[in-house]
Design a protein around this motif. Structure first.
Motif, PDB file in Angstrom:
ATOM      1  N   ALA A   2       0.829  -1.205   0.000  1.00 31.58           N
ATOM      2  CA  ALA A   2       0.000   0.000   0.000  1.00 31.58           C
ATOM      3  C   ALA A   2       0.867   1.260   0.000  1.00 31.58           C
ATOM      4  CB  ALA A   2      -0.937  -0.005   1.210  1.00 31.58           C
ATOM      5  N   PHE A   3       1.920   1.272   0.813  1.00 35.34           N
ATOM      6  CA  PHE A   3       2.844   2.411   0.803  1.00 35.34           C
ATOM      7  C   PHE A   3       3.527   2.531  -0.558  1.00 35.34           C
ATOM      8  CE2 PHE A   3       2.764   2.079   5.518  1.00 35.34           C
ATOM      9  CZ  PHE A   3       2.456   3.393   5.791  1.00 35.34           C
ATOM     10  N   LYS A  34       2.249   1.874  -3.413  1.00 33.22           N
ATOM     11  CA  LYS A  34       1.331   2.498  -4.367  1.00 33.22           C
ATOM     12  C   LYS A  34       1.333   4.020  -4.266  1.00 33.22           C
ATOM     13  CE  LYS A  34      -2.314   0.783  -6.142  1.00 33.22           C
ATOM     14  NZ  LYS A  34      -3.575   0.148  -6.581  1.00 33.22           N
ATOM     15  N   THR A  35       1.646   4.542  -3.084  1.00 38.37           N
ATOM     16  CA  THR A  35       1.706   6.001  -2.945  1.00 38.37           C
ATOM     17  C   THR A  35       2.898   6.586  -3.701  1.00 38.37           C
ATOM     18  OG1 THR A  35       3.043   5.982  -0.906  1.00 38.37           O
ATOM     19  CG2 THR A  35       0.653   5.818  -0.664  1.00 38.37           C
ATOM     20  N   LEU A  36       3.882   5.744  -4.007  1.00 39.79           N
ATOM     21  CA  LEU A  36       5.057   6.214  -4.752  1.00 39.79           C
ATOM     22  C   LEU A  36       4.894   6.079  -6.263  1.00 39.79           C
ATOM     23  CD1 LEU A  36       8.134   4.872  -2.718  1.00 39.79           C
ATOM     24  CD2 LEU A  36       7.368   7.238  -2.933  1.00 39.79           C
ATOM     25  N   GLU A  78      -0.235  -1.133  -9.983  1.00 42.41           N
ATOM     26  CA  GLU A  78      -0.350   0.237 -10.476  1.00 42.41           C
ATOM     27  C   GLU A  78      -1.665   0.447 -11.207  1.00 42.41           C
ATOM     28  OE1 GLU A  78       2.766   3.382 -12.508  1.00 42.41           O
ATOM     29  OE2 GLU A  78       2.711   1.342 -13.281  1.00 42.41           O
ATOM     30  N   ILE A  82      10.495   6.572   2.147  1.00 42.59           N
ATOM     31  CA  ILE A  82       9.301   5.751   1.914  1.00 42.59           C
ATOM     32  C   ILE A  82       9.708   4.404   1.324  1.00 42.59           C
ATOM     33  CG2 ILE A  82       7.104   5.593   0.701  1.00 42.59           C
ATOM     34  CD1 ILE A  82       6.963   8.633   0.727  1.00 42.59           C
ATOM     35  N   LEU A 126      -5.959   2.394   1.324  1.00 40.54           N
ATOM     36  CA  LEU A 126      -6.044   3.053   0.014  1.00 40.54           C
ATOM     37  C   LEU A 126      -7.476   3.302  -0.444  1.00 40.54           C
ATOM     38  CD1 LEU A 126      -3.293   0.964  -1.829  1.00 40.54           C
ATOM     39  CD2 LEU A 126      -3.043   3.278  -0.913  1.00 40.54           C
ATOM     40  N   GLU A 152      -9.558   1.168  -1.516  1.00 42.83           N
ATOM     41  CA  GLU A 152      -9.855   0.363  -2.700  1.00 42.83           C
ATOM     42  C   GLU A 152     -11.089  -0.484  -2.394  1.00 42.83           C
ATOM     43  OE1 GLU A 152      -5.412  -0.168  -4.696  1.00 42.83           O
ATOM     44  OE2 GLU A 152      -6.286  -1.822  -3.572  1.00 42.83           O
TER      45      GLU A 152
END
Length: 298
Positions: A39-40, A42-44, A103, A220, A267, A269
């Motif tokens: 999940a972290f 995906k923030t990148l 992604e 991160i 997230l 989702e």
């Protein structure tokens, strides 16, 4: 989960329900940590792309594991080098593919498709009638997830394809991992992670560029590496000698459901009931094939 697993509890290792629950809690925590890391990651994605995140996760994981295990203390012969190289390349390809999938589609769905890879390996060669049920459940789940519909809620077919590639990589990862298992587990996974880093880091560096060296992104990325690789592996090492292979496999079979829940909490989702049904079918198929294969107890 990366690395070879040593299963089979020593006689009398667990003597009470409380003791029996501890390794199961550790394994559950390992799953949660792994997908919290995803999940972290995906923030990148908007900043460095899936390839850049893969390079950070694998590269930093390799660094951390090397510092812990110091694999250079034992020399490798040519056969071992070939084994860990193949194992590492497949490990890198698996991570590369699943991040490309995440992604584009929700984490839970990507993982549900990915786990069909080891499921195929587990069912290969099975001759029992009940195994047909697990195959039917897995096929049903995959059929539900196929990108047949179009519109705002439809899954990206490219994401589905990348998740399928990750499934194939995971199946081959198991095959090559068995060959690398002649080494101690810590050395095998560390050398494999270093080989994976040599494979994926140049791709991530080319596609993401110098932004990978930004301090905030590195921080991160380090969190992703620790949550996705280091913590799960260490938790597994604490528990694998205390649980049977069947129990371990049964817990790990819940990975798609855990991933979907983590994706929802961290997230937002949101999956519809048909997607949850598909995940349930695949989880049931994985659990059934694992637990039904051996009669072991915690």
């Amino acid at each position: 989960m990366e690395g070879e697993r040593l299963t089979g509890p020593p006689p009398g290792a667990l003597r009470s329900p409380a003791e029996a629950a501890i390794p199961l809690l550790f394994l559950s925590a390992a799953l949660i940590s792994q997908y919290a890391g995803a999940a972290f990651a995906k923030t990148l994605f908007p900043l460095v792309g899936a390839d850049g995140v893969t390079a950070l996760r694998i590269g930093l994981s390799a660094l951390f594991l090397a510092l812990i295990w110091r694999p250079w203390r034992a020399r490798l012969d040519r056969r071992a080098i070939r084994s860990v190289a193949a194992y590492g390349v497949m490990l890198g390809a698996m991570n590369f593919s699943i991040y490309r999938a995440m992604e584009l589609i929700p984490i839970g769905i990507a993982v549900a498709i990915e786990v069909t890879g080891p499921l195929v390996v587990a069912l290969a060669g099975c001759r029992r009638i009940v195994d047909l049920l697990w195959v039917a459940l897995a096929v049903t789940g995959l059929t539900i997830l196929l990108p047949i519909e179009t519109g705002p809620g439809a899954l990206d077919p490219v994401g589905i394809a990348w998740a399928g590639a990750a499934a194939g990589c995971w199946a081959l990862y198991i095959v090559f991992g068995k060959r690398a298992s002649v080494l101690p587990a810590g050395q095998a996974v560390t050398w494999g992670m270093l080989a994976a880093a040599l494979f994926v880091a140049p791709i991530g560096a080319v596609n993401a560029g110098a932004v990978l060296l930004d301090a905030e992104i590195l921080a991160i990325g380090a969190a992703v590496a620790v949550l996705s690789s280091v913590v799960p592996y260490l938790l597994e090492m604490l528990t694998l000698r205390r649980v049977s292979g069947s129990v371990f496999g049964l817990v790990i079979s819940g990975a798609p459901a855990v991933a979907a829940l983590v994706g929802f909490v961290l997230l937002d989702e949101r999956l519809d009931w048909t997607q949850w049904t598909a995940i349930g079918c695949i989880v049931s198929a994985s659990a059934g094939s694992t637990f039904g294969g051996r009669k072991e107890t915690v």
